[in-house]
Every structure is written in C-alpha cells, then in structure tokens.
Write a protein that holds these residues in place. Structure first.
Motif, PDB file in Angstrom:
ATOM      1  N   PHE A 173       0.844  -1.203  -0.018  1.00  0.00           N
ATOM      2  CA  PHE A 173      -0.014  -0.116  -0.175  1.00  0.00           C
ATOM      3  C   PHE A 173       0.876   1.131  -0.089  1.00  0.00           C
ATOM      4  O   PHE A 173       0.562   2.074  -0.723  1.00  0.00           O
ATOM      5  CB  PHE A 173      -0.910  -0.028   1.268  1.00  0.00           C
ATOM      6  N   SER A 184       2.391   1.787  -3.390  1.00  0.00           N
ATOM      7  CA  SER A 184       1.352   2.192  -4.302  1.00  0.00           C
ATOM      8  C   SER A 184       0.631   3.359  -4.193  1.00  0.00           C
ATOM      9  O   SER A 184       0.088   3.871  -5.027  1.00  0.00           O
ATOM     10  CB  SER A 184       0.357   0.999  -4.412  1.00  0.00           C
ATOM     11  N   HIS A 185       0.925   4.019  -3.140  1.00  0.00           N
ATOM     12  CA  HIS A 185       0.277   5.141  -2.753  1.00  0.00           C
ATOM     13  C   HIS A 185       1.065   6.368  -2.124  1.00  0.00           C
ATOM     14  O   HIS A 185       0.692   7.211  -1.533  1.00  0.00           O
ATOM     15  CB  HIS A 185      -0.906   5.018  -1.625  1.00  0.00           C
ATOM     16  N   LEU A 234      -1.003  10.395   2.866  1.00  0.00           N
ATOM     17  CA  LEU A 234      -1.032   9.077   3.254  1.00  0.00           C
ATOM     18  C   LEU A 234      -0.969   9.139   4.721  1.00  0.00           C
ATOM     19  O   LEU A 234      -0.222   9.786   5.380  1.00  0.00           O
ATOM     20  CB  LEU A 234       0.226   8.200   2.843  1.00  0.00           C
ATOM     21  N   ASP A 262      -4.732   5.123   6.846  1.00  0.00           N
ATOM     22  CA  ASP A 262      -4.869   4.457   5.594  1.00  0.00           C
ATOM     23  C   ASP A 262      -4.151   3.035   5.463  1.00  0.00           C
ATOM     24  O   ASP A 262      -4.583   1.970   5.041  1.00  0.00           O
ATOM     25  CB  ASP A 262      -4.601   5.409   4.314  1.00  0.00           C
TER      26      ASP A 262
END
Length: 281
Positions: A10, A13-14, A19, A23
């Motif tokens: 995650f 990818s983000h 963020l 999350d």
C-alpha cells in the motif's frame, strides 16, 4: 508477515499522494496501534520513517536526473514548501537538493530502497494458550521509545536489574516488560516498563512508577529463542496470527506483556519468555 506485506504494498502504491497511518493500517488489516508496533519489528523503521525515506529517495533520483524545478520535486515528495523539503532532505542525506542536482549522481547517499516483500523473514509460531490472569499491580521503571529507538530497551533492563530482589512488597520471582500506548493519538512510539508484581504501590523506590492491570484473558505465546529475537515473535503474532485468528486484541493502552519467569537468565538472555496479548472477551 502478511499484514506487513500488505502495508508495504500500500505504501509503495500510494506514496505519491496523501497517506495516513490509518490508511496503511486499514489496508494491512491491523489497527493503527498494532501496525505501529509490528511494522518496525519487521522493517526496522516506523511506517512514517519508511515512507519519508522512500519519498526522499525517489526525490533524490529525480534531482540526480536533473529535475529542473525543485519545488515540483518537493511537492511530489509530500512537502508544501521548498524550505521544508530542503530541511528534511539535508537531515536525511547530509546534502541539499541543489547539491544532489549539481552532482548528478547518487553515490554515497543513504538511499532507502523499496523492501521486496519476498525478503521479509518468516518464523514458525506455535499456537498460543489462553490464560485468565487476575488483577496485577506492577512497579518498575518506565521509559518512552520511538519505534525506531527501541534498541535502548536492554539498557533499561540493566538499570532495573539493580533493583530486582530489593523492591518492597514484590510478589514472586518473575519480571515483566509491559508495552503500553503513551497516548491514544501517539503514532511514533510507546511506553515500556520493566517491572515486578507488587502487593502495594506505596513506598516505591525513587523513579519507579506503579501500574494497575485488571484481571483479563490473555493469549500466551512462548518465545523460546534468545531474547534479542523477541521482536520476530512479536511481529509474527501481530502480523500473521492476529489477522488470521478471527480474534481481536483488547482495546486500550495495554498492548502486550513480556513475562520473564525463573527459567530466564538475564546474564545470557536465554531461558525463554512468554508474550501475553490481552484479548477481547
């Protein structure tokens, strides 16, 4: 380390957008509290330290490639100004963004590369036993650690061991390492107490704190190896066992208790440790 693998995916990818710890925790299947504990045990850095390092590393690559606009690189790395970015970049690399862009290379920079999820360690975790443990009073030395600085815990035990066996009202010969949240909103660290069970919290040695724990059910795990490897067992508990067990850890500041009984030898670090995880219900 399924939960940590999900968290890493995650983050990678983000990482270019906003963020939060919430999350990442949601994506991993853990609570913020448990992710904050297990991620550093496996990765060696807190969630935000890893994210910061990854963002600054990619920013350094862009600068070494000759990025014409440093502010754009700063914004892509999650910083709202050239000044804030330059401060963070210099603190991390020891060079300014302008210097890296002028050098046009990344030689000798402490880059934080993406961790390959296949490289994460795996250990075989024996199933827990469940134990109902009565209310406890614990007295000992408490210290706050950031997740990146928890290597100081053995020195805390060294200080505490000078008192062991001489604490008024001590019960039994066991010692306890107690991990608690410093505050509900603290995402950077935890309180760790080296202590013993006592009959009363009166007349404690100078510098000691007292803690009260209600009776409750714990999932009890055996860590049989050297105490220096206890982090791997903790990581397996919270990253693998807890998400797959269908059970939930209890809410509240207490995260876990390390139980060192008479079998444990503080001189060698051998003898085994129990890890108690408070459970709901």
């Amino acid at each position: 380390m399924d939960a940590v693998k999900k968290a890493l995916w995650f983050i990678e990818s983000h990482s270019s957008g906003p963020l939060t710890l919430g999350d990442v925790a949601e994506a991993s299947g853990l609570s913020r509290f448990h992710l904050s504990r297990v991620f550093p045990e496996v990765i060696g850095h807190s969630v935000f330290a890893y994210l910061r390092g990854r963002r600054l590393t990619e920013a350094a690559r862009a600068l070494a490639d000759g990025a014409p606009d440093i502010l754009s690189v700063a914004l892509d790395a999650g910083y709202g100004s050239h000044e804030a970015f330059t401060r963070a970049f210099r603190d991390f690399f020891g060079l300014t963004p302008e210097e890296v862009r002028t050098r046009r290379c990344l030689d000798n920079l402490p880059l934080m590369e993406a961790i390959r999820m296949s490289d994460l360690p795996a250990i075989k975790l024996p199933p827990p036993v469940y134990r109902d443990i009565g209310a406890m009073l614990v007295a000992g030395l408490r210290q706050y650690y950031t997740y990146d600085a928890r290597a100081g815990i053995p020195a805390q035990w060294q200080r505490f061991n000078q008192f062991f066996g001489h604490i008024p009202g001590a019960v039994g010969r066991s010692a306890y390492g107690i991990c608690t949240a410093a505050s509900p909103d603290d995402q950077n660290g935890f309180d760790y107490t080296c202590g013993v069970a006592v009959r009363s919290l009166d007349d404690l040695p100078e510098g000691f704190v007292g803690q009260r724990f209600p009776g409750r059910r714990y999932a009890v795990f055996a860590h049989e190896g050297h105490v220096s490897k206890i982090g791997s067992t903790c990581a397996a508990i919270f990253s693998e066992w807890l998400p797959k067990s269908g059970k939930k850890a209890a809410e509240g500041p207490l995260m876990m208790i390390e139980h060192y009984d008479e079998r444990f030898d503080p001189k060698t670090g051998e003898g085994g440790v129990e890890i108690w995880v408070p459970m709901q219900g």
